[in-house]
Design a protein around this motif. Structure first.
Motif, mmCIF file in Angstrom:
data_model
loop_
_atom_site.group_PDB
_atom_site.id
_atom_site.type_symbol
_atom_site.label_atom_id
_atom_site.label_comp_id
_atom_site.label_asym_id
_atom_site.label_seq_id
_atom_site.Cartn_x
_atom_site.Cartn_y
_atom_site.Cartn_z
ATOM 1 N N MET A 194 10.443 24.848 -7.874
ATOM 2 C CA MET A 194 11.135 22.945 -7.283
ATOM 3 C C MET A 194 11.313 22.559 -6.299
ATOM 4 N N THR A 195 10.832 21.690 -5.679
ATOM 5 C CA THR A 195 10.787 20.861 -4.159
ATOM 6 C C THR A 195 11.103 19.620 -4.333
ATOM 7 N N THR A 196 12.720 19.950 -3.494
ATOM 8 C CA THR A 196 13.025 18.174 -3.316
ATOM 9 C C THR A 196 13.207 18.520 -1.652
ATOM 10 N N VAL A 197 13.144 17.275 -1.587
ATOM 11 C CA VAL A 197 12.818 16.695 0.119
ATOM 12 C C VAL A 197 13.467 15.363 0.536
ATOM 13 N N THR A 198 14.984 15.914 1.067
ATOM 14 C CA THR A 198 15.332 14.246 1.858
ATOM 15 C C THR A 198 15.151 14.318 3.195
ATOM 16 N N PHE A 199 14.657 13.250 3.787
ATOM 17 C CA PHE A 199 14.662 12.400 5.217
ATOM 18 C C PHE A 199 15.114 11.686 5.265
ATOM 19 N N GLU A 200 14.873 11.005 6.651
ATOM 20 C CA GLU A 200 15.553 9.945 6.661
ATOM 21 C C GLU A 200 14.148 9.008 7.396
ATOM 22 N N VAL A 201 14.170 7.535 6.363
ATOM 23 C CA VAL A 201 13.170 6.583 6.729
ATOM 24 C C VAL A 201 13.783 5.818 8.028
ATOM 25 N N LYS A 202 12.053 6.028 9.686
ATOM 26 C CA LYS A 202 12.338 5.003 10.672
ATOM 27 C C LYS A 202 11.537 4.226 10.423
ATOM 28 N N THR A 203 10.407 4.031 9.716
ATOM 29 C CA THR A 203 10.005 2.829 9.896
ATOM 30 C C THR A 203 9.401 2.683 8.587
ATOM 31 N N TYR A 204 8.833 1.190 8.323
ATOM 32 C CA TYR A 204 8.569 0.595 6.808
ATOM 33 C C TYR A 204 7.765 -0.639 7.069
ATOM 34 N N GLU A 205 7.384 -0.930 5.837
ATOM 35 C CA GLU A 205 6.026 -1.332 6.243
ATOM 36 C C GLU A 205 5.697 -2.051 5.309
ATOM 37 N N ILE A 206 5.468 -3.847 5.113
ATOM 38 C CA ILE A 206 4.894 -4.070 3.558
ATOM 39 C C ILE A 206 3.339 -4.802 3.932
ATOM 40 N N LYS A 207 2.549 -4.548 1.884
ATOM 41 C CA LYS A 207 1.441 -5.699 2.479
ATOM 42 C C LYS A 207 1.849 -5.830 1.395
ATOM 43 N N ILE A 208 1.384 -7.459 1.037
ATOM 44 C CA ILE A 208 1.038 -8.279 -0.073
ATOM 45 C C ILE A 208 0.336 -8.536 0.092
ATOM 46 N N SER A 209 -0.621 -8.771 -1.580
ATOM 47 C CA SER A 209 -1.804 -9.846 -1.996
ATOM 48 C C SER A 209 -1.662 -10.483 -3.101
ATOM 49 N N ARG A 210 -2.732 -10.887 -3.698
ATOM 50 C CA ARG A 210 -3.061 -10.874 -4.829
ATOM 51 C C ARG A 210 -2.895 -10.525 -6.087
ATOM 52 N N GLU A 211 -4.052 -9.303 -5.564
ATOM 53 C CA GLU A 211 -3.279 -8.277 -6.584
ATOM 54 C C GLU A 211 -3.645 -6.988 -6.217
ATOM 55 N N LEU A 212 -3.224 -5.784 -6.133
ATOM 56 C CA LEU A 212 -4.106 -4.674 -6.134
ATOM 57 C C LEU A 212 -4.077 -4.255 -7.517
ATOM 58 N N THR A 213 -4.965 -2.396 -6.803
ATOM 59 C CA THR A 213 -4.806 -1.597 -7.822
ATOM 60 C C THR A 213 -4.834 -0.154 -7.466
ATOM 61 N N ALA A 214 -4.072 0.712 -8.624
ATOM 62 C CA ALA A 214 -4.174 1.868 -7.994
ATOM 63 C C ALA A 214 -4.011 2.787 -9.503
ATOM 64 N N THR A 215 -4.857 3.884 -9.345
ATOM 65 C CA THR A 215 -4.224 4.352 -10.434
ATOM 66 C C THR A 215 -3.713 6.275 -10.249
ATOM 67 N N SER A 216 -3.417 6.661 -11.094
ATOM 68 C CA SER A 216 -1.784 7.524 -11.235
ATOM 69 C C SER A 216 -1.881 8.015 -12.090
ATOM 70 N N ALA A 217 -2.253 9.292 -12.383
ATOM 71 C CA ALA A 217 -1.777 10.290 -13.501
ATOM 72 C C ALA A 217 -2.495 9.285 -14.799
ATOM 73 N N GLY A 218 -3.902 8.795 -14.304
ATOM 74 C CA GLY A 218 -4.725 8.431 -15.771
ATOM 75 C C GLY A 218 -4.385 6.902 -16.251
ATOM 76 N N VAL A 219 -3.150 7.046 -15.436
ATOM 77 C CA VAL A 219 -2.649 4.435 -16.055
ATOM 78 C C VAL A 219 -3.023 4.009 -14.664
ATOM 79 N N LYS A 220 -3.650 2.946 -15.084
ATOM 80 C CA LYS A 220 -4.419 2.014 -13.578
ATOM 81 C C LYS A 220 -3.012 1.333 -13.855
#
Length: 114
Positions: free
Chosen positions: A1-27
């Motif tokens: 088992m691998t666990t990691v804790t890290f401090e978030v230093k920066t963030y960015e946001i992307k907003i669009s009409r519709e984006l898609t992605a596939t993860s573990a066969g789920v679109k």
């Protein structure tokens, strides 16, 4: 088992009409994502469309990358946390990725934030 804790230093946001992605066969369909980076690791928080199936969260230690999939109504929670709290941390777990999360550091009880 691998666990990691890290401090978030920066963030960015992307907003669009519709984006898609596939993860573990789920679109998935999502109108936005939030990319949170630390010094060595990062997490992508996918803000899912109401009609989208919800894939399982992931953490791939070799790629130093995790994912969190959340319903659209939780978008404000994540943005509020990133904009108004410091420090913000990310927890990633490759055996129990549903535990992947953002969280704050300890704060005094009754602290008034301005």
């Amino acid at each position: 088992m691998t666990t990691v804790t890290f401090e978030v230093k920066t963030y960015e946001i992307k907003i669009s009409r519709e984006l898609t992605a596939t993860s573990a066969g789920v679109k998935s369909k999502f109108p936005a994502y939030i990319l949170c980076r630390g010094d060595n690791y990062h997490v992508v928080i996918y803000i899912l469309d109401d009609s989208s199936p919800v894939p399982s969260n992931t953490f791939i230690p070799e790629r130093k990358r995790g994912t969190i999939f959340v319903p659209k109504w939780q978008y404000e929670w994540f943005i509020d946390l990133l904009r108004n709290e410091k420090p913000v941390y990310c927890y990633l777990n490759n055996q129990s990725p549903d535990w992947n999360a953002l969280y704050t550091g300890q704060e005094p009880v009754g602290e008034h934030e301005m």
